[in-house]
Design a protein around this motif. Structure first.
Motif, PDB file in Angstrom:
ATOM      1  N   PRO A 102       0.819  -1.220   0.000  1.00  0.00           N
ATOM      2  CA  PRO A 102       0.000   0.000   0.000  1.00  0.00           C
ATOM      3  C   PRO A 102       0.852   1.270   0.000  1.00  0.00           C
ATOM      4  N   THR A 103       0.534   2.185  -0.910  1.00  0.00           N
ATOM      5  CA  THR A 103       1.301   3.426  -1.087  1.00  0.00           C
ATOM      6  C   THR A 103       0.969   4.436   0.020  1.00  0.00           C
ATOM      7  N   GLY A 104       1.970   5.092   0.544  1.00  0.00           N
ATOM      8  CA  GLY A 104       1.737   6.228   1.449  1.00  0.00           C
ATOM      9  C   GLY A 104       1.190   5.863   2.808  1.00  0.00           C
ATOM     10  N   ALA A 105       1.375   4.638   3.245  1.00  0.00           N
ATOM     11  CA  ALA A 105       0.839   4.235   4.549  1.00  0.00           C
ATOM     12  C   ALA A 105       1.962   3.927   5.532  1.00  0.00           C
ATOM     13  N   GLY A 106       3.105   4.584   5.360  1.00  0.00           N
ATOM     14  CA  GLY A 106       4.206   4.365   6.303  1.00  0.00           C
ATOM     15  C   GLY A 106       5.006   3.126   5.980  1.00  0.00           C
ATOM     16  N   LEU A 107       4.942   2.672   4.752  1.00  0.00           N
ATOM     17  CA  LEU A 107       5.764   1.536   4.332  1.00  0.00           C
ATOM     18  C   LEU A 107       6.880   1.981   3.387  1.00  0.00           C
ATOM     19  N   ALA A 108       7.232   3.241   3.495  1.00  0.00           N
ATOM     20  CA  ALA A 108       8.406   3.741   2.781  1.00  0.00           C
ATOM     21  C   ALA A 108       8.298   3.628   1.266  1.00  0.00           C
ATOM     22  N   SER A 109       7.137   4.007   0.722  1.00  0.00           N
ATOM     23  CA  SER A 109       7.010   3.993  -0.739  1.00  0.00           C
ATOM     24  C   SER A 109       7.873   5.080  -1.360  1.00  0.00           C
ATOM     25  N   SER A 110       8.122   6.185  -0.627  1.00  0.00           N
ATOM     26  CA  SER A 110       8.976   7.212  -1.226  1.00  0.00           C
ATOM     27  C   SER A 110      10.419   6.719  -1.290  1.00  0.00           C
ATOM     28  N   ALA A 111      10.831   5.886  -0.351  1.00  0.00           N
ATOM     29  CA  ALA A 111      12.205   5.356  -0.370  1.00  0.00           C
ATOM     30  C   ALA A 111      12.417   4.479  -1.601  1.00  0.00           C
ATOM     31  N   SER A 112      11.573   3.474  -1.760  1.00  0.00           N
ATOM     32  CA  SER A 112      11.748   2.588  -2.919  1.00  0.00           C
ATOM     33  C   SER A 112      11.421   3.339  -4.205  1.00  0.00           C
ATOM     34  N   GLY A 113      10.441   4.237  -4.154  1.00  0.00           N
ATOM     35  CA  GLY A 113      10.013   4.959  -5.348  1.00  0.00           C
ATOM     36  C   GLY A 113      11.115   5.846  -5.919  1.00  0.00           C
ATOM     37  N   PHE A 114      11.751   6.656  -5.081  1.00  0.00           N
ATOM     38  CA  PHE A 114      12.780   7.562  -5.609  1.00  0.00           C
ATOM     39  C   PHE A 114      14.082   6.836  -5.928  1.00  0.00           C
TER      40      PHE A 114
END
Ligand code: DP6
Length: 330
Positions: A102-114
């Motif tokens: 799940p995106t944006g729920a504190g699972l670090a999607s910005s870390a893996s995304g960028f």
């Protein structure tokens, strides 16, 4: 159309999410996104982002798609502008990302995304960068993304240079060098209320604990480095919990308070302490969201998962080993 690049140049990259054991919270330079404190994390095999970047001479603006929906490209374009400046052309791109969590729920999607964006965008542009350069580029999108360039255990340096050229992450140990398990207990699936970028600026401006947070970071980092070098799991776990709770104390003393936990988050913390009372070495950590991540040795991951699955309010449990650094898929 740009001569050197050619329209339609494409690359696909995968980057795994990471969980900090010593946390990053606060910036020494907001414009360049340079962290105020160093951090140490583990990269997670089970949670990742796949990103495709395609250069498109016909587009006037970058397009960003995430899990099939069109999203705001502002932050993505900031990283892409750095890539464009490096290769000296203006072509816009289509970025298409999918998360397997799940995106944006504190699972670090910005870390893996960028991290995935840095590898895919430079790949599509025909650049060959070192891990250090990729880490610096990913950092401009999101500080935690700098660590997802590396697999296993990674340390982010805040550096001293004004331009951020020494604010990058490097590997401490590879994923296979010390197998550790991470169990993620998902307690909420929606987007979190205050994102990290905004939250950490508020903490720096209002929490009376912020100077202490900065002053005590070096000690936690050196102790964590020593625990990792010695493969001392109890020391690693105890320090992870301590540093996590110290960050949340900073968040709770921010005005207005940053309270990221829900009832299930707290119940999961008690469950982890209960496991330890029963002789299972398991330790928690929590980022800027309600999910709980539990560190254990691989032999104990089944009992940790089963225990967390029974906690009231825990919606889903995912187990992970440590994962690799960001890499090209195509
Ligand atoms: C609590 O990397 O999301 O997860 O650099 O502003 O994008 P920006 O912040 P971000 O912050 C991560 C904060 C944290 C701790 C950590 O991952 O170290």
């Amino acid at each position: 159309m740009d001569e050197t690049l050619g329209g339609g140049a494409t690359a696909v990259a995968r980057a795994h999410s990471n969980i900090a054991l010593v946390k990053y919270w606060g910036k020494r330079d907001a414009a360049l996104n340079i962290p105020a404190v160093g951090s140490i994390s583990v990269t997670l095999e089970a949670l990742y982002t796949d990103t495709r970047v395609t250069f498109r001479p016909d587009l006037a603006h970058d397009e960003f798609w995430i899990d099939g929906s069109r999203s705001d490209a502002t932050r993505v374009s900031r990283v892409l502008d750095l890539v464009r400046a490096r290769v000296g052309h203006e072509q816009r791109v289509v970025v298409s990302s999918t998360n397997n969590f799940p995106t944006g729920a504190g699972l670090a999607s910005s870390a893996s995304g960028f991290a995935a964006l840095a590898v895919a965008a430079t790949g599509a542009a025909g650049l060959e960068l070192t891990d250090r350069e990729l880490s610096i580029l990913a950092r401009r999108g999101s500080g935690s993304a700098a660590r997802s360039i590396l697999g296993g255990f990674a340390e982010m340096h805040t550096g001293v240079a004004a331009d951020g050229s020494d604010a990058y992450a490097e590997q401490l140990l590879g994923a296979a060098d010390w197998p550790v398990s991470v169990t993620v207990a998902i307690t909420e699936r929606g987007e979190k209320s205050i994102n990290s970028t905004v939250g950490m600026v508020e903490s720096a401006a209002t929490s009376p604990f912020y100077p202490t947070w900065l002053d005590s970071a070096a000690e936690d980092l050196s102790e964590m480095r020593a625990a990792i070098a010695a493969r001392d799991f109890a020391r690693l776990g105890q320090l992870s919990e301590y540093n996590c709770l110290k960050m949340h104390a900073l968040m709770l003393t921010t005005r207005p308070a940053l309270l990221y936990w829900n009832a299930a988050t707290v119940a999961a913390l008690h469950a982890v302490r209960g496991l330890r009372a029963d002789g299972v070495p398991a330790y928690f950590t929590i980022d800027a969201g309600p999910q709980v991540k539990v560190l254990s040795l691989p032999a104990d991951s089944a009992v940790v998962q089963a225990t967390l699955a029974l906690v009231p309010g825990v919606l889903e449990v995912r187990g992970s080993t440590l994962g690799p650094g960001a890499h090209r898929l195509a």
